[in-house]
Design an enzyme around this catalytic site. Structure first.
Site, PDB file in Angstrom:
ATOM      1  N   HIS A 189      14.832  65.492 -45.933  1.00 36.00           N
ATOM      2  CA  HIS A 189      14.326  64.552 -46.612  1.00 36.00           C
ATOM      3  C   HIS A 189      14.785  64.287 -48.050  1.00 36.00           C
ATOM      4  CE1 HIS A 189      11.166  61.507 -47.606  1.00 36.00           C
ATOM      5  NE2 HIS A 189      11.037  62.195 -48.999  1.00 36.00           N
ATOM      6  N   ASN A 239      13.625  68.575 -40.198  1.00 33.94           N
ATOM      7  CA  ASN A 239      13.896  67.360 -40.675  1.00 33.94           C
ATOM      8  C   ASN A 239      14.439  67.375 -42.147  1.00 33.94           C
ATOM      9  OD1 ASN A 239      13.497  64.463 -40.980  1.00 33.94           O
ATOM     10  ND2 ASN A 239      11.779  64.781 -42.443  1.00 33.94           N
ATOM     11  N   MET A 251      14.046  57.520 -38.406  1.00 36.98           N
ATOM     12  CA  MET A 251      13.065  56.854 -39.228  1.00 36.98           C
ATOM     13  C   MET A 251      11.750  56.250 -38.634  1.00 36.98           C
ATOM     14  SD  MET A 251      14.832  57.007 -42.137  1.00 36.98           S
ATOM     15  CE  MET A 251      14.198  55.930 -43.157  1.00 36.98           C
ATOM     16  N   LEU A 275       6.145  60.101 -36.272  1.00 39.45           N
ATOM     17  CA  LEU A 275       5.950  61.031 -34.975  1.00 39.45           C
ATOM     18  C   LEU A 275       4.490  61.391 -34.669  1.00 39.45           C
ATOM     19  CD1 LEU A 275       8.905  63.284 -35.322  1.00 39.45           C
ATOM     20  CD2 LEU A 275       8.709  61.430 -33.295  1.00 39.45           C
ATOM     21  N   SER A 281      25.307  60.445 -40.509  1.00 43.30           N
ATOM     22  CA  SER A 281      26.468  61.489 -41.329  1.00 43.30           C
ATOM     23  C   SER A 281      25.788  62.945 -41.449  1.00 43.30           C
ATOM     24  CB  SER A 281      26.493  60.745 -42.745  1.00 43.30           C
ATOM     25  OG  SER A 281      25.367  60.956 -43.571  1.00 43.30           O
ATOM     26  N   ASP A 314       6.478  63.958 -44.190  1.00 45.72           N
ATOM     27  CA  ASP A 314       7.415  64.542 -44.846  1.00 45.72           C
ATOM     28  C   ASP A 314       6.877  65.704 -45.521  1.00 45.72           C
ATOM     29  OD1 ASP A 314       9.531  62.742 -44.375  1.00 45.72           O
ATOM     30  OD2 ASP A 314       8.891  61.306 -46.183  1.00 45.72           O
ATOM     31  N   SER A 329      15.356  68.064 -49.297  1.00 43.57           N
ATOM     32  CA  SER A 329      14.617  69.278 -48.525  1.00 43.57           C
ATOM     33  C   SER A 329      14.820  69.245 -47.394  1.00 43.57           C
ATOM     34  CB  SER A 329      13.253  69.183 -49.069  1.00 43.57           C
ATOM     35  OG  SER A 329      12.915  68.683 -50.334  1.00 43.57           O
TER      36      SER A 329
HETATM   37  C1  GRF Z   1      19.308  60.894 -45.301  1.00 47.13           C
HETATM   38  O1  GRF Z   1      19.426  60.608 -46.568  1.00 47.13           O
HETATM   39  C2  GRF Z   1      18.189  61.582 -45.073  1.00 47.13           C
HETATM   40  O2  GRF Z   1      17.703  62.512 -45.884  1.00 47.13           O
HETATM   41  C3  GRF Z   1      17.129  60.322 -44.833  1.00 47.13           C
HETATM   42  O3  GRF Z   1      17.800  59.407 -44.279  1.00 47.13           O
HETATM   43  C4  GRF Z   1      19.202  59.564 -44.569  1.00 47.13           C
HETATM   44  C5  GRF Z   1      20.018  59.285 -43.187  1.00 47.13           C
HETATM   45  O4  GRF Z   1      21.351  59.478 -43.221  1.00 47.13           O
HETATM   46  N1  GRF Z   1      16.148  60.912 -43.878  1.00 47.13           N
HETATM   47  P1  GRF Z   1      22.394  59.619 -42.083  1.00 47.13           P
HETATM   48  O5  GRF Z   1      21.810  58.895 -40.976  1.00 47.13           O
HETATM   49  O6  GRF Z   1      22.302  61.316 -41.800  1.00 47.13           O
HETATM   50  O7  GRF Z   1      23.770  59.573 -42.500  1.00 47.13           O
END
Ligand code: GRF
Length: 210
Positions: free
Chosen positions: A109, A107, A90, A93, A13, A145, A136
């Protein structure tokens, strides 16, 4: 025209929010590709339906993290990105990967870093009893992170919040701040000074949930 490559693992998203904002605001940018480490990642469907090259590179097909990251770098480099956007990717790296994209790897977070790095941030924020939580966007450095923060969004924790309710409120802000950070980068407005990121000309780097 700048080229962006996005890495996702699932829903995508945030990636969608960036693409939609770019379309709405007519950014001079090319979304050169989206790569997911999980073939079933929903975000790949959005990419395909918007004519963005989408590729699954299943990390389970590689003997170890280093081998996967090397394959990932090869695929990314074919797309010649100016910016690599981690959007719900997820995977931890390797230092080799992070060094290869130093200064052009960002990124998002779901916490107000440096609080709550790692997983389950919303549950941990509720457990800790904080009144303000958030998200962030940061340049990626070698710790998990970690890295100079580009911008943040603060989100209130409301009485009786469940982790899901809090996550939804944070996500709404993620969808606002990630496109802003990407645009600042593309416009050449970001300078990393030590462990801080400055925006030129200055603009608030903290967004608040209304
Ligand atoms: C988000 O909350 C992002 O901050 C975290 O994982 C989630 C990913 O959501 N790292 P999406 O795949 O962008 O919908």
């Amino acid at each position: 025209m700048h080229s962006i490559v996005t890495l996702i693992s699932g829903r995508g998203s945030n990636f969608e929010a960036i693409v939609k904002t770019a379309q709405k605001e007519n950014w001079a940018v090319q979304f050169s590709g989206v790569i997911a480490n999980r073939p079933e990642a929903k975000g790949l469907d959005f990419a395909r339906s918007h004519g963005i090259p989408a590729l699954a590179l299943d990390h389970k097909a590689y003997p170890d993290r280093a081998a996967f990251d090397r394959a990932l770098m090869q695929q990314i480099d074919l797309l010649k990105p100016d910016l690599v956007v981690l959007a719900g990717f997820m995977r931890i790296l390797t230092p080799e990967f992070i060094r290869h994209y130093a200064g052009k790897l960002i990124n998002i977070h779901p916490s107000l870093l440096p609080s709550f790095p790692g997983l389950h941030t919303h549950e941990r924020a509720l457990e800790a009893g904080v009144e303000t939580h958030g998200a962030s966007v940061h340049f990626v450095s070698e710790g998990v992170d970690e890295g100079p923060i580009i911008c943040q969004a603060s989100v209130p924790v409301l009485p009786g919040d469940s982790a899901a309710q809090l996550a939804a409120r944070v996500l709404q802000m993620e969808h606002q701040i990630y496109p802003r950070a990407v645009k600042w980068y593309l416009d050449g407005r970001l300078r990393i000074e030590g462990n801080q990121v400055k925006v030129y000309p200055p603009e608030s780097q903290l967004f608040a949930h209304e």
